[in-house]
Design a protein around this motif. Structure first.
Motif, PDB file in Angstrom:
ATOM      1  N   VAL A  74      35.858  32.648  52.809  1.00 17.72           N
ATOM      2  CA  VAL A  74      36.864  33.422  51.720  1.00 17.72           C
ATOM      3  C   VAL A  74      37.271  32.170  50.939  1.00 17.72           C
ATOM      4  O   VAL A  74      38.168  31.396  51.399  1.00 17.72           O
ATOM      5  CB  VAL A  74      37.904  33.965  52.620  1.00 17.72           C
ATOM      6  N   THR A  75      37.309  32.374  49.625  1.00 19.76           N
ATOM      7  CA  THR A  75      37.922  31.449  48.868  1.00 19.76           C
ATOM      8  C   THR A  75      38.960  31.883  47.883  1.00 19.76           C
ATOM      9  O   THR A  75      39.861  31.351  47.323  1.00 19.76           O
ATOM     10  CB  THR A  75      36.765  30.779  47.778  1.00 19.76           C
ATOM     11  N   VAL A  76      39.234  33.324  47.868  1.00 24.24           N
ATOM     12  CA  VAL A  76      40.283  33.887  47.131  1.00 24.24           C
ATOM     13  C   VAL A  76      40.830  35.173  48.085  1.00 24.24           C
ATOM     14  O   VAL A  76      40.006  35.929  48.568  1.00 24.24           O
ATOM     15  CB  VAL A  76      39.612  34.629  45.613  1.00 24.24           C
ATOM     16  N   ARG A  77      41.965  35.297  48.400  1.00 23.16           N
ATOM     17  CA  ARG A  77      42.884  36.398  48.884  1.00 23.16           C
ATOM     18  C   ARG A  77      43.968  36.681  48.160  1.00 23.16           C
ATOM     19  O   ARG A  77      44.953  35.649  48.092  1.00 23.16           O
ATOM     20  CB  ARG A  77      42.795  35.888  50.390  1.00 23.16           C
ATOM     21  N   SER A  78      44.074  37.696  47.533  1.00 20.54           N
ATOM     22  CA  SER A  78      45.163  37.916  46.762  1.00 20.54           C
ATOM     23  C   SER A  78      45.470  39.590  46.468  1.00 20.54           C
ATOM     24  O   SER A  78      44.783  40.348  47.128  1.00 20.54           O
ATOM     25  CB  SER A  78      45.161  37.210  45.292  1.00 20.54           C
ATOM     26  N   HIS A  79      46.169  39.911  45.403  1.00 15.48           N
ATOM     27  CA  HIS A  79      46.557  41.290  45.095  1.00 15.48           C
ATOM     28  C   HIS A  79      46.912  41.622  43.770  1.00 15.48           C
ATOM     29  O   HIS A  79      47.201  40.757  43.107  1.00 15.48           O
ATOM     30  CB  HIS A  79      47.777  41.833  46.058  1.00 15.48           C
ATOM     31  N   THR A  80      46.553  42.937  43.206  1.00 17.23           N
ATOM     32  CA  THR A  80      46.520  42.790  41.873  1.00 17.23           C
ATOM     33  C   THR A  80      48.121  43.003  41.509  1.00 17.23           C
ATOM     34  O   THR A  80      48.407  42.981  40.261  1.00 17.23           O
ATOM     35  CB  THR A  80      45.980  44.235  41.254  1.00 17.23           C
ATOM     36  N   SER A  81      48.842  43.134  42.367  1.00 13.74           N
ATOM     37  CA  SER A  81      50.430  43.085  41.960  1.00 13.74           C
ATOM     38  C   SER A  81      50.736  41.485  41.687  1.00 13.74           C
ATOM     39  O   SER A  81      51.863  41.474  40.896  1.00 13.74           O
ATOM     40  CB  SER A  81      51.378  43.396  43.300  1.00 13.74           C
ATOM     41  N   ARG A  82      50.124  40.649  41.659  1.00 13.54           N
ATOM     42  CA  ARG A  82      50.245  39.428  41.282  1.00 13.54           C
ATOM     43  C   ARG A  82      49.824  39.147  39.988  1.00 13.54           C
ATOM     44  O   ARG A  82      49.951  37.971  39.166  1.00 13.54           O
ATOM     45  CB  ARG A  82      49.743  38.323  42.107  1.00 13.54           C
ATOM     46  N   MET A  83      49.363  40.153  39.174  1.00  8.01           N
ATOM     47  CA  MET A  83      48.901  39.790  37.592  1.00  8.01           C
ATOM     48  C   MET A  83      50.283  39.519  37.059  1.00  8.01           C
ATOM     49  O   MET A  83      51.357  40.173  37.215  1.00  8.01           O
ATOM     50  CB  MET A  83      48.354  41.273  37.132  1.00  8.01           C
ATOM     51  N   ILE A  84      50.171  38.698  35.980  1.00  6.97           N
ATOM     52  CA  ILE A  84      51.381  38.460  35.070  1.00  6.97           C
ATOM     53  C   ILE A  84      51.461  39.737  34.258  1.00  6.97           C
ATOM     54  O   ILE A  84      52.612  40.127  33.971  1.00  6.97           O
ATOM     55  CB  ILE A  84      51.005  37.243  34.329  1.00  6.97           C
ATOM     56  N   ARG A  85      50.561  40.037  33.558  1.00  2.93           N
ATOM     57  CA  ARG A  85      50.576  41.211  32.705  1.00  2.93           C
ATOM     58  C   ARG A  85      49.778  42.312  33.293  1.00  2.93           C
ATOM     59  O   ARG A  85      48.350  42.193  33.798  1.00  2.93           O
ATOM     60  CB  ARG A  85      49.806  40.938  31.521  1.00  2.93           C
ATOM     61  N   SER A  86      50.369  43.564  33.442  1.00  2.73           N
ATOM     62  CA  SER A  86      49.610  44.692  34.058  1.00  2.73           C
ATOM     63  C   SER A  86      48.454  45.115  33.341  1.00  2.73           C
ATOM     64  O   SER A  86      48.340  44.865  32.182  1.00  2.73           O
ATOM     65  CB  SER A  86      50.849  45.820  34.332  1.00  2.73           C
ATOM     66  N   VAL A  87      47.843  46.125  34.132  1.00  2.00           N
ATOM     67  CA  VAL A  87      46.751  46.655  33.473  1.00  2.00           C
ATOM     68  C   VAL A  87      47.073  47.424  32.076  1.00  2.00           C
ATOM     69  O   VAL A  87      46.502  47.454  31.123  1.00  2.00           O
ATOM     70  CB  VAL A  87      45.756  47.535  34.166  1.00  2.00           C
ATOM     71  N   ALA A  88      48.155  48.206  32.131  1.00  2.09           N
ATOM     72  CA  ALA A  88      48.678  48.818  31.173  1.00  2.09           C
ATOM     73  C   ALA A  88      49.098  48.028  30.109  1.00  2.09           C
ATOM     74  O   ALA A  88      48.809  48.471  28.956  1.00  2.09           O
ATOM     75  CB  ALA A  88      50.060  49.858  31.676  1.00  2.09           C
ATOM     76  N   TRP A  89      49.609  47.049  30.518  1.00  2.00           N
ATOM     77  CA  TRP A  89      50.121  46.108  29.362  1.00  2.00           C
ATOM     78  C   TRP A  89      49.134  45.629  28.566  1.00  2.00           C
ATOM     79  O   TRP A  89      48.894  45.692  27.404  1.00  2.00           O
ATOM     80  CB  TRP A  89      51.118  45.078  29.885  1.00  2.00           C
ATOM     81  N   LEU A  90      48.025  45.235  29.143  1.00  2.00           N
ATOM     82  CA  LEU A  90      46.863  44.579  28.756  1.00  2.00           C
ATOM     83  C   LEU A  90      46.030  45.657  27.595  1.00  2.00           C
ATOM     84  O   LEU A  90      45.677  45.194  26.456  1.00  2.00           O
ATOM     85  CB  LEU A  90      46.024  43.954  29.611  1.00  2.00           C
ATOM     86  N   VAL A  91      45.771  46.891  28.083  1.00  2.00           N
ATOM     87  CA  VAL A  91      45.297  47.522  27.528  1.00  2.00           C
ATOM     88  C   VAL A  91      45.952  48.076  25.994  1.00  2.00           C
ATOM     89  O   VAL A  91      45.556  47.960  25.014  1.00  2.00           O
ATOM     90  CB  VAL A  91      44.768  48.990  28.027  1.00  2.00           C
TER      91      VAL A  91
END
Length: 298
Positions: free
Chosen positions: A212-229
């Motif tokens: 395992v080299t990455v263990r994280s969560h999408t809540s740690r995105m700086i910009r959300s999916v909605a913001w990026l779209v």
């Protein structure tokens, strides 16, 4: 629904996984619904209704997963837009968050399907991997508000943004180093947006050769999916089948994550919540299996 593209006699065909995931329904086999992912995404609500009806029809044609060779769920995106440094802890070590994220293009020709091999090019000695949530656009989106952005999303899949770090350093732009053939594994399927009510609520695990080299969560995105779209759509009119890769979390500390480049014999596996696991073996550039010798119908 979990939708797949699989290899048919005349090119990529559209399938839907059965509820238990043991088989797939050949959606276009009876000419009642779109036969490819592209036709579905461009077909609007009528096409989606036909796919939903055919996926559960008792007379639908079914194949076992062993019979089908899965392709990237969107094998021919019109555009593949990627976001750089979009997770806290990846590139923001000084605590500074830029006003705007890095946005760059990755050539759609780099895309391969689940299980297909990443081929290491002779031009690079520093090939890296990045496990990312990929957003598939389902309807035209131009200058959309953040509050409305997710209504333009057809579904989600996983993308491995393979990168030749030394080639990236050849110039100020990243496109070439990101776009070698086979540098865009995608899959294993498209999970429709109705089954992902909150894309910021997904666990992330990345393994390289069993570690395992990455263990994280999408809540740690700086910009959300909605913001990026919304953000991308202000400059580029998004169309059905376009894909936005939303960035990668930083790797865990330790020997495997300290800059080790991919080598032949490695295997990279990326899991995002209930979206499945995308697994890709790594081979030398000279390795070219017969299944990869013919171009996909585009």
């Amino acid at each position: 629904m979990r939708l797949v593209s699989f290899a048919g006699d005349a090119g990529a065909r559209l399938g839907a996984l059965t509820e238990d995931g043991s088989a797939l329904v050949d959606i276009g086999a009876r000419d009642r619904a779109p036969a490819s992912m592209s036709r579905l995404l461009w077909g609007g609500s009528e096409a989606w209704s036909a796919v939903r009806a055919e996926s559960s029809a008792s007379a639908a044609v079914r194949l076992s997963l062993e019979e089908a060779r899965l392709l990237a769920p969107v094998p021919d995106p019109g555009m593949l837009v990627c976001i750089g440094y979009n997770y806290f802890g990846h590139g923001d070590e000084d605590g500074a968050v830029p006003d705007h994220p890095d946005v760059f293009a990755k050539a759609p020709q780099s895309i391969i399907g689940p299980g297909d091999a990443i081929r290491l090019p002779p031009e690079s000695n520093e090939v890296d991997y990045e496990g990312e949530l990929a957003v598939v656009i389902g309807s035209h989106a131009s200058r959309v508000r953040e509050a409305d952005a997710l209504s333009h999303v057809a579904g989600y899949t996983i993308l491995n943004d393979v990168s030749a770090r030394d080639v990236q350093a050849w110039g100020s732009q990243w496109t070439l180093g990101k776009s070698f053939d086979t540098f865009g594994p995608m899959g294993p399927w498209l999970t429709t947006a109705d089954e992902v009510p909150d894309p910021q609520a997904l666990d992330i695990t990345v393994e390289c050769h069993g570690e395992v080299t990455v263990r994280s969560h999408t809540s740690r995105m700086i910009r959300s999916v909605a913001w990026l779209v919304s953000h991308v759509s202000r400059a580029i009119a998004l169309r059905p089948g376009d894909v936005i890769a939303t960035g990668t979390p930083g790797k865990l500390p330790g020997p495997a994550a300290s800059g080790r480049s991919l080598s032949p014999g490695d295997t990279v596996s990326i899991t995002y919540g209930h979206l499945g696991t995308l697994t890709s073996p790594v081979v030398s550039h000279s390795f070219r299996p017969e299944s990869m010798s013919q171009p996909q119908e585009r």
